[in-house]
Every structure is written in structure tokens, then in C-alpha cells.
Write a protein that holds these residues in place. Structure first.
Motif, PDB file in Angstrom:
ATOM      1  N   HIS A  63       0.833  -1.205   0.000  1.00  0.00           N
ATOM      2  CA  HIS A  63       0.000   0.000   0.000  1.00  0.00           C
ATOM      3  C   HIS A  63       0.871   1.259   0.000  1.00  0.00           C
ATOM      4  O   HIS A  63       1.510   1.579   1.009  1.00  0.00           O
ATOM      5  CB  HIS A  63      -0.909   0.015   1.236  1.00  0.00           C
ATOM      6  CG  HIS A  63      -1.785  -1.194   1.349  1.00  0.00           C
ATOM      7  ND1 HIS A  63      -2.715  -1.538   0.383  1.00  0.00           N
ATOM      8  CD2 HIS A  63      -1.856  -2.160   2.291  1.00  0.00           C
ATOM      9  CE1 HIS A  63      -3.328  -2.648   0.737  1.00  0.00           C
ATOM     10  NE2 HIS A  63      -2.824  -3.060   1.889  1.00  0.00           N
ATOM     11  N   PRO A  64       0.905   1.992  -1.102  1.00  0.00           N
ATOM     12  CA  PRO A  64       1.787   3.165  -1.204  1.00  0.00           C
ATOM     13  C   PRO A  64       1.534   4.239  -0.135  1.00  0.00           C
ATOM     14  O   PRO A  64       2.469   4.913   0.294  1.00  0.00           O
ATOM     15  CB  PRO A  64       1.493   3.702  -2.614  1.00  0.00           C
ATOM     16  CG  PRO A  64       1.054   2.481  -3.372  1.00  0.00           C
ATOM     17  CD  PRO A  64       0.268   1.667  -2.377  1.00  0.00           C
ATOM     18  N   PHE A  65       0.289   4.425   0.315  1.00  0.00           N
ATOM     19  CA  PHE A  65      -0.014   5.479   1.301  1.00  0.00           C
ATOM     20  C   PHE A  65       0.800   5.290   2.580  1.00  0.00           C
ATOM     21  O   PHE A  65       1.125   6.260   3.265  1.00  0.00           O
ATOM     22  CB  PHE A  65      -1.518   5.468   1.620  1.00  0.00           C
ATOM     23  CG  PHE A  65      -1.947   6.569   2.558  1.00  0.00           C
ATOM     24  CD1 PHE A  65      -1.748   7.908   2.243  1.00  0.00           C
ATOM     25  CD2 PHE A  65      -2.568   6.260   3.762  1.00  0.00           C
ATOM     26  CE1 PHE A  65      -2.155   8.923   3.109  1.00  0.00           C
ATOM     27  CE2 PHE A  65      -2.980   7.265   4.627  1.00  0.00           C
ATOM     28  CZ  PHE A  65      -2.768   8.601   4.307  1.00  0.00           C
ATOM     29  N   SER A  66       1.137   4.047   2.887  1.00  0.00           N
ATOM     30  CA  SER A  66       1.888   3.763   4.116  1.00  0.00           C
ATOM     31  C   SER A  66       3.359   4.126   3.988  1.00  0.00           C
ATOM     32  O   SER A  66       4.076   4.091   4.993  1.00  0.00           O
ATOM     33  CB  SER A  66       1.786   2.272   4.457  1.00  0.00           C
ATOM     34  OG  SER A  66       0.449   1.862   4.463  1.00  0.00           O
ATOM     35  N   ALA A  67       3.825   4.440   2.800  1.00  0.00           N
ATOM     36  CA  ALA A  67       5.271   4.582   2.632  1.00  0.00           C
ATOM     37  C   ALA A  67       5.705   5.818   1.850  1.00  0.00           C
ATOM     38  O   ALA A  67       6.775   6.370   2.106  1.00  0.00           O
ATOM     39  CB  ALA A  67       5.817   3.340   1.911  1.00  0.00           C
ATOM     40  N   ALA A  68       4.895   6.268   0.907  1.00  0.00           N
ATOM     41  CA  ALA A  68       5.348   7.330  -0.007  1.00  0.00           C
ATOM     42  C   ALA A  68       5.068   8.719   0.560  1.00  0.00           C
ATOM     43  O   ALA A  68       4.289   8.870   1.514  1.00  0.00           O
ATOM     44  CB  ALA A  68       4.644   7.176  -1.351  1.00  0.00           C
ATOM     45  N   ALA A  69       5.694   9.733  -0.007  1.00  0.00           N
ATOM     46  CA  ALA A  69       5.418  11.134   0.365  1.00  0.00           C
ATOM     47  C   ALA A  69       5.772  12.038  -0.809  1.00  0.00           C
ATOM     48  O   ALA A  69       6.622  11.698  -1.635  1.00  0.00           O
ATOM     49  CB  ALA A  69       6.226  11.523   1.589  1.00  0.00           C
ATOM     50  N   ARG A  70       5.058  13.176  -0.875  1.00  0.00           N
ATOM     51  CA  ARG A  70       5.463  14.232  -1.812  1.00  0.00           C
ATOM     52  C   ARG A  70       5.955  15.407  -0.969  1.00  0.00           C
ATOM     53  O   ARG A  70       5.342  15.727   0.055  1.00  0.00           O
ATOM     54  CB  ARG A  70       4.266  14.748  -2.616  1.00  0.00           C
ATOM     55  CG  ARG A  70       3.719  13.811  -3.656  1.00  0.00           C
ATOM     56  CD  ARG A  70       2.792  14.630  -4.581  1.00  0.00           C
ATOM     57  NE  ARG A  70       1.661  13.856  -5.072  1.00  0.00           N
ATOM     58  CZ  ARG A  70       1.702  13.062  -6.129  1.00  0.00           C
ATOM     59  NH1 ARG A  70       2.837  12.901  -6.778  1.00  0.00           N
ATOM     60  NH2 ARG A  70       0.616  12.422  -6.531  1.00  0.00           N
ATOM     61  N   ASP A  71       7.043  16.048  -1.431  1.00  0.00           N
ATOM     62  CA  ASP A  71       7.512  17.223  -0.695  1.00  0.00           C
ATOM     63  C   ASP A  71       6.757  18.467  -1.178  1.00  0.00           C
ATOM     64  O   ASP A  71       5.839  18.367  -2.013  1.00  0.00           O
ATOM     65  CB  ASP A  71       9.042  17.359  -0.805  1.00  0.00           C
ATOM     66  CG  ASP A  71       9.506  17.650  -2.233  1.00  0.00           C
ATOM     67  OD1 ASP A  71       8.680  18.067  -3.071  1.00  0.00           O
ATOM     68  OD2 ASP A  71      10.713  17.467  -2.502  1.00  0.00           O
ATOM     69  N   ALA A  72       7.154  19.615  -0.664  1.00  0.00           N
ATOM     70  CA  ALA A  72       6.425  20.850  -0.979  1.00  0.00           C
ATOM     71  C   ALA A  72       6.535  21.220  -2.458  1.00  0.00           C
ATOM     72  O   ALA A  72       5.734  22.003  -2.973  1.00  0.00           O
ATOM     73  CB  ALA A  72       6.937  21.983  -0.105  1.00  0.00           C
ATOM     74  N   ASP A  73       7.540  20.673  -3.161  1.00  0.00           N
ATOM     75  CA  ASP A  73       7.652  20.893  -4.614  1.00  0.00           C
ATOM     76  C   ASP A  73       6.919  19.808  -5.395  1.00  0.00           C
ATOM     77  O   ASP A  73       7.094  19.686  -6.613  1.00  0.00           O
ATOM     78  CB  ASP A  73       9.129  20.898  -5.041  1.00  0.00           C
ATOM     79  CG  ASP A  73       9.869  22.072  -4.455  1.00  0.00           C
ATOM     80  OD1 ASP A  73       9.246  23.145  -4.337  1.00  0.00           O
ATOM     81  OD2 ASP A  73      11.056  21.906  -4.090  1.00  0.00           O
ATOM     82  N   SER A  74       6.160  18.960  -4.678  1.00  0.00           N
ATOM     83  CA  SER A  74       5.406  17.841  -5.282  1.00  0.00           C
ATOM     84  C   SER A  74       6.298  16.719  -5.796  1.00  0.00           C
ATOM     85  O   SER A  74       5.834  15.867  -6.557  1.00  0.00           O
ATOM     86  CB  SER A  74       4.487  18.320  -6.424  1.00  0.00           C
ATOM     87  OG  SER A  74       3.542  19.216  -5.917  1.00  0.00           O
ATOM     88  N   ASP A  75       7.578  16.745  -5.417  1.00  0.00           N
ATOM     89  CA  ASP A  75       8.446  15.632  -5.815  1.00  0.00           C
ATOM     90  C   ASP A  75       8.113  14.410  -4.960  1.00  0.00           C
ATOM     91  O   ASP A  75       8.009  14.512  -3.737  1.00  0.00           O
ATOM     92  CB  ASP A  75       9.925  16.011  -5.649  1.00  0.00           C
ATOM     93  CG  ASP A  75      10.363  17.002  -6.717  1.00  0.00           C
ATOM     94  OD1 ASP A  75       9.744  16.996  -7.813  1.00  0.00           O
ATOM     95  OD2 ASP A  75      11.278  17.801  -6.447  1.00  0.00           O
ATOM     96  N   LEU A  76       7.982  13.284  -5.639  1.00  0.00           N
ATOM     97  CA  LEU A  76       7.551  12.054  -4.980  1.00  0.00           C
ATOM     98  C   LEU A  76       8.743  11.259  -4.476  1.00  0.00           C
ATOM     99  O   LEU A  76       9.731  11.090  -5.197  1.00  0.00           O
ATOM    100  CB  LEU A  76       6.763  11.214  -5.999  1.00  0.00           C
ATOM    101  CG  LEU A  76       6.269   9.839  -5.544  1.00  0.00           C
ATOM    102  CD1 LEU A  76       5.208   9.969  -4.456  1.00  0.00           C
ATOM    103  CD2 LEU A  76       5.710   9.064  -6.739  1.00  0.00           C
ATOM    104  N   SER A  77       8.647  10.753  -3.241  1.00  0.00           N
ATOM    105  CA  SER A  77       9.634   9.748  -2.829  1.00  0.00           C
ATOM    106  C   SER A  77       8.870   8.477  -2.479  1.00  0.00           C
ATOM    107  O   SER A  77       7.872   8.516  -1.745  1.00  0.00           O
ATOM    108  CB  SER A  77      10.485  10.242  -1.662  1.00  0.00           C
ATOM    109  OG  SER A  77       9.737  10.289  -0.492  1.00  0.00           O
ATOM    110  N   LEU A  78       9.314   7.399  -3.069  1.00  0.00           N
ATOM    111  CA  LEU A  78       8.638   6.110  -2.881  1.00  0.00           C
ATOM    112  C   LEU A  78       9.682   5.063  -2.501  1.00  0.00           C
ATOM    113  O   LEU A  78      10.454   4.625  -3.365  1.00  0.00           O
ATOM    114  CB  LEU A  78       7.934   5.695  -4.180  1.00  0.00           C
ATOM    115  CG  LEU A  78       7.243   4.332  -4.141  1.00  0.00           C
ATOM    116  CD1 LEU A  78       5.925   4.416  -3.383  1.00  0.00           C
ATOM    117  CD2 LEU A  78       7.004   3.799  -5.557  1.00  0.00           C
TER     118      LEU A  78
END
Ligand code: IP8
Length: 251
Positions: free
Chosen positions: A102-117
Motif C-alpha cells: 500500500h503506497p499510502f503507508s510509505a510514499a510522500a510528496r515534498d512541498a515541490d510535489s516531488d515524490l519519494s517512494l
């Protein structure tokens, strides 16, 4: 060999009926995967169809518009988890060693909308013989609450992370279509098809076929866009539908 396969949400759900799986279509896709995935590592990603998109529209959430409404997060993420459970259940029922991620448990976007997965769990699961099944989801987004994370974005992140040899996108249409509705055999540059796709400045990877093509062109692995009937062919190593040339593509 490693493949990343996206099953479009509208392929496996009944798009006009909220939270309704298209059981025949899902079963056919699972059976194609069960019959083929011998000797090839496969990561499955599925879209939202009538599960995620229905609730996302209700709460006004998109890849750029977020929510801080806990009820909205529960509705959208919960629906995607229910669809993911249906996909994993169907795959395991047909003998595929599928497990949910489940990506919601692990991923994030920073304030520039860059995704880290983070992807170590996906690569480790593959190494251990599992078929990880990820899904379009919500993602924690700095300054915006939670926004939609599309399955297409996941494919673009996962393909290099698992060193994919090929990427398949199973859609409701038989490939990328030109103005006349004919399947384009091969796409090498976005400019060559921009007018046919009717959108030359798409930057959002969930922004329809134009955004999909642009994102897939940036991958080093070749990507293939095809319809549900061609899934067995893709899994057999063929390139049905439209091939979108990768940076390293010498096909
Ligand atoms: O169908 C969307 O994933 P997609 C997921 O791949 C949600 O764009 C939560 C609507």
C-alpha cells in the motif's frame, strides 16, 4: 527478466458502478498472469477505476488538489485497499504468489510535489519469490494534506527501481490511438504524436494518454500499451498494441 504491469482501473472495475469489480475481466487478467509468470519477476500495479476515482471526485482530491479531511482519506484509501484485496485474492486464488503493498503507508510528496517512494520492500519481495501488487492511492503531501498518487506515477517510479526489462500498461483501448482511431505501432518521440494525442503540454502523468506517453518515454525500459485481449501476448514477451521506445531501447 523483470516486468512491471499496470492493470488500468477501468479494465478491472465497472467504471460507472461505484466500488464494483468487473469480476470477469479481473479473473481473465489474473489467469493470464497465472499462466505466464514462470521465470519472470513481475510487479503488478492497478489503478482506481470505480473505487478510488469515485471517492476522490466526491472529496475534490486529485494529484494536485489535496485534502486534510480524515473522512476523505479513509474513504479514498479504504476503497483502494478494498480493490487491492480483490485483486490480490483473485491472483492468489489462481496460484499467483501475490502480496499487497500500500503506497499510502510509505510514499510522500515534498512541498515541490516531488515524490519519494521507498522500494526496498518491493525488490525484496521480488527476490523472495512474491508478486508485489501496488495500487493508485493517496500520498502524504507537504503543504497539501493528502493527494492522489496515480498508478502511472507508480509505474514510472518502480520500473527503474526494480530494473525492469519491460513495462506493460493494460488499458481499455488496444493501444495509443491516432486521430483516426488507428493504433500507433511505435512511438519514439512525444513530438511525433503530440497532435494526435491532442495535448502537447501535459506534465501530469495522470493526465490522460498524452501524460502517460510522455512519462513512459522517459523510462529506459520499453513500454507497451495494449488492450485486455492482448495481456497474454504481452506476458508471453510480445509487444502488442503500441510500443513506446525507452531510452535504452534497441528493439
Ligand atoms: O487510476 C488513482 O489511480 P489511477 C487512484 O492509476 C485514486 O490514476 C486514489 C483515485
Amino acid at each position: 527478466m523483470t516486468a512491471v504491469l499496470k492493470l488500468g482501473g477501468s479494465v478491472i472495475t465497472k467504471k460507472d458502478e461505484p466500488e464494483t469489480v468487473d469480476t470477469a475481466a479481473l479473473s481473465a487478467a489474473a489467469s493470464a498472469i497465472a499462466e505466464s509468470a514462470v521465470g519472470e519477476d513481475i510487479v503488478v500495479v492497478h489503478g482506481g477505476g470505480s473505487f478510488g476515482h469515485h471517492h476522490a471526485a466526491e472529496y475534490g482530491v486529485s494529484t494536485t488538489a489535496g485534502t486534510r479531511d480524515v473522512g476523505g482519506v479513509q474513504a479514498i484509501h479504504g476503497a483502494m485497499c478494498r480493490l487491492n484485496a480483490a485483486v490480490v485474492d483473485e491472483l492468489t486464488g489462481q496460484g499467483v504468489p501475490a502480496v499487497p503493498v500500500h503506497p499510502f503507508s510509505a510514499a510522500a510528496r515534498d512541498a515541490d510535489s516531488d515524490l519519494s517512494l521507498p522500494t526496498a520492500q518491493v525488490t525484496t519481495l521480488l527476490d523472495e519469490g512474491f508478486v508485489p501488487v501496488l495500487h493508485g492511492d493517496l500520498v502524504a503531501h507537504a503543504g497539501a494534506g493528502a493527494t492522489v498518487l496515480s498508478g502511472d506515477e507508480l509505474v514510472v517510479e518502480l520500473a527503474p527501481a526494480v530494473d525492469a526489462d519491460r513495462v506493460g500498461v493494460c488499458s481499455t483501448v488496444p493501444g495509443v490511438l491516432d486521430e483516426d482511431g488507428t493504433v500507433i505501432d511505435r512511438i519514439e518521440t512525444f513530438e511525433a504524436v503530440a497532435s494526435a494525442l491532442g495535448e502537447s503540454d501535459a506534465t501530469d502523468v495522470s493526465g490522460g494518454m498524452a501524460g502517460k506517453v510522455r512519462a513512459l518515454l522517459a523510462l529506459s525500459a520499453p513500454a507497451v500499451v495494449f488492450g485486455p485481449d492482448a495481456l497474454p501476448a504481452f506476458l508471453a514477451g510480445e509487444s502488442p498494441g503500441t510500443t513506446i521506445a525507452g531510452d535504452d531501447d534497441d528493439w
